[in-house]
Write an enzyme that holds these catalytic residues in place. Structure first.
Site, mmCIF file in Angstrom:
data_model
loop_
_atom_site.group_PDB
_atom_site.id
_atom_site.type_symbol
_atom_site.label_atom_id
_atom_site.label_comp_id
_atom_site.label_asym_id
_atom_site.label_seq_id
_atom_site.Cartn_x
_atom_site.Cartn_y
_atom_site.Cartn_z
ATOM 1 N N GLU A 1 3.452 34.495 -24.066
ATOM 2 C CA GLU A 1 2.665 33.785 -23.046
ATOM 3 C C GLU A 1 2.036 34.758 -22.050
ATOM 4 O OE1 GLU A 1 6.179 31.093 -22.267
ATOM 5 O OE2 GLU A 1 4.551 29.669 -21.993
ATOM 6 N N GLU B 1 10.906 29.184 -28.462
ATOM 7 C CA GLU B 1 11.591 28.325 -27.487
ATOM 8 C C GLU B 1 12.264 27.099 -28.099
ATOM 9 O OE1 GLU B 1 8.712 29.834 -26.881
ATOM 10 O OE2 GLU B 1 8.580 30.460 -24.779
ATOM 11 N N GLY C 1 8.112 33.922 -23.465
ATOM 12 C CA GLY C 1 7.369 34.286 -22.255
ATOM 13 C C GLY C 1 6.567 35.568 -22.416
ATOM 14 N N ALA D 1 11.418 35.155 -21.777
ATOM 15 C CA ALA D 1 12.135 34.912 -20.524
ATOM 16 C C ALA D 1 13.593 35.291 -20.759
ATOM 17 C CB ALA D 1 12.003 33.447 -20.137
#
Ligand code: COA
Length: 261
Positions: A115, A135, A112, A67
């Protein structure tokens, strides 16, 4: 799909190759990228021409490096919930996509990005690929379904270790623990991804779709309900031209010509 800034779609016959293309930030997922990804998967879902999707990152360095940290740094609590929910919804759309979606990971798949690969049905990686959920090192946790999907794929113990250490692992290790199903040279990544997809798309399209449905439904239901659903889909396939064609072709010792109905 002409007004997209960060997502590019190329076609190889009935395979769509979807590129996340924000190379100056290693394809990091800002709100626009996530939103465009959602739109593209919506459009492709409605396109009967599509038999499968390969999702990959543009450039040599990254699949998706996570992200967008610049954006995350500004979030307040409610904004954080929204970022997470928006991402989860788009990733769920990918996971529930009715045709196979393969992540071709040719570099960093972090946070992300990891993911995102986990939300795809299949994953292959190039030798230079790196996976991780960094993270916790930023003071957050994976928020796009990673706390659920990683454990489901590689088992609880290894998922906890990767999530809590934030460690990056190499492609070969990712293959050893079942995070990817193959590791290939970087310059062969796309061809190998297409070859794997063709191995799938030569099969009955309705059967492939319902197999995915049955597999994913089983993850969210009791074994008894999952078995009943499997039986219902199994029976439903007996109504398809594809089943008749597949079995007739076998008995006639020829290749089937599936029509997807
Ligand atoms: N969010 C925002 N920008 C990112 C990013 C991310 N997740 N990952 C990389 N970038 C940006 C860098 O800030 C840099 O931008 P700049 O040139 O404007 O400074 C550019 O992409 C290139 O990255 P850089 O760090 O210079 O490349 P590198 O080869 O030295 O390192 C990584 C590559 C992947 C190890 C490193 O970029 C990194 O650790 N990224 C963050 C990974 C992460 O924590 N992801 C999870 C987020 S929740």
């Amino acid at each position: 799909m002409s007004d997209l800034q960060y997502i590019r779609v190329e076609w190889d016959e009935d395979l769509a190759v979807v590129y996340v293309d924000r190379q100056e930030k290693l394809n990091a997922l800002n709100a626009e990228v996530v939103q465009e990804l959602g739109r593209v998967f919506n459009d492709l879902r409605d396109d009967d021409h599509v038999r499968g999707i390969i999702l990959t990152g543009a450039g040599e360095k990254a699949f998706v490096a996570g992200a967008d940290i610049g954006e995350l740094a500004k979030m307040d609590p409610l904004g954080g919930v929204k970022v997470s929910r928006d991402g989860q919804q788009v990733f769920a759309r990918i996971e529930r996509f009715p045709k196979p979606v393969l992540a071709a990971v040719g570099g960093y798949a972090l946070g992300g990005g990891c993911e995102l690969a986990l939300a795809c049905h299949l994953r292959i990686a190039s030798e230079n690929a790196r996976f991780g959920l960094p993270e916790v090192g930023l003071g957050i946790i994976p928020g796009y379904g990673g706390t659920l999907r990683l454990a489901r794929l590689i088992g609880l113990g290894r998922a906890i270790e990767l999530t809590l250490t934030g460690r990056m692992i190499e492609a070969r290790r990712a293959e050893e623990i079942g995070l990817v199903s193959a590791v290939v040279p970087r310059d062969e990544l796309l061809d190998r991804a297409k070859a794997l997809m063709r191995e799938i798309t030569k099969n009955g399209p309705v059967a492939v779709r319902l197999a995915l449905e049955s597999i994913y439904l089983a993850l969210d239901s009791s074994p008894g309900n999952a078995m009943r659903f499997e039986s219902a889909l199994f029976g439903l396939l007996a109504s398809t031209d594809d089943m008749r064609e597949g079995m007739t072709a076998f008995l006639e010792k020829r290749k089937p010509d599936f029509k997807g109905r």
